[in-house]
Design an enzyme around this catalytic site. Sequence first.
Site: not given
Length: 274
Positions: A141, A219
């Site tokens: 994003d 992540y």
Amino acid sequence: MGTQVSDGDYVASLQARVKELEAENANLLSRLAHCHCSQDDQILYGPDYKDAKVTEPKKSNGESQRKIRNKPGYSTAFLSHHSKRYVALKVMYFGKRFYGFSAEAQMEPSVESEIFKALKTTRLLVGDKKDSQYSRCGRTDKGVSSVGQVIALFLRSKLKISGVNNGSSGEYVFEEKHEGELDYVRVINRELPNDIRVLGWCPVPVDFHARFSCLSREYKYFFWKENLNILAMKTAGTKLLGEHDFRNFCKMDAANVHTYMRCISMFDISPTDL
């Protein structure tokens, strides 16, 4: 008596000459970068070369001139007639100024669009984005960074051909050797902005897919501690460990995704001094 040149004037003249040579060198490099022929008399036509109109050389002022008019719309930017190989590129980027990785959201700048700009400028791209059999490991994003993004696509190769791709444009290089190949990392990084870097590359099979061939992902999220209850967050995180069905967290993609089971192997929250 001759006029003696002072040291300051001599240095200034040398500096001026250096600037002249640098300008001349830059001009030559620019001309070389836009040269598309390997021999002075060789002419490379596009895919519709039969429609190109060529006038025979005419004598003018003692020199031979050749006028060539290619078919409109032909571009030498994508060298589909060159040999190519399927490679995976490992990419890192700092996402602060980007509207995410993917260029499909029509929000610029994106990391993906910058990468393809560099591939077009360096003439490594074979055909267009679709022809290159492009795939990416995932999307990030706005503002998100990555140190291990992977993309796969066909790139131009300088190695000799070891196989033919059954009549399609260009020929495949199947060997896994790196020796003698283009230095993809150096060539691409030279055209990328400073906040995007290619870390490495490797040849991959033509059925490799950066997303669906991926075995695992990692992540890391950075946040301010403030008044958060870290102990409670760690306890909640342990409930995610193991294999679970994540379909309620996903965008439905029935055409490509047939299972939503995923295994979380590690979940940890730790302080950092970075």
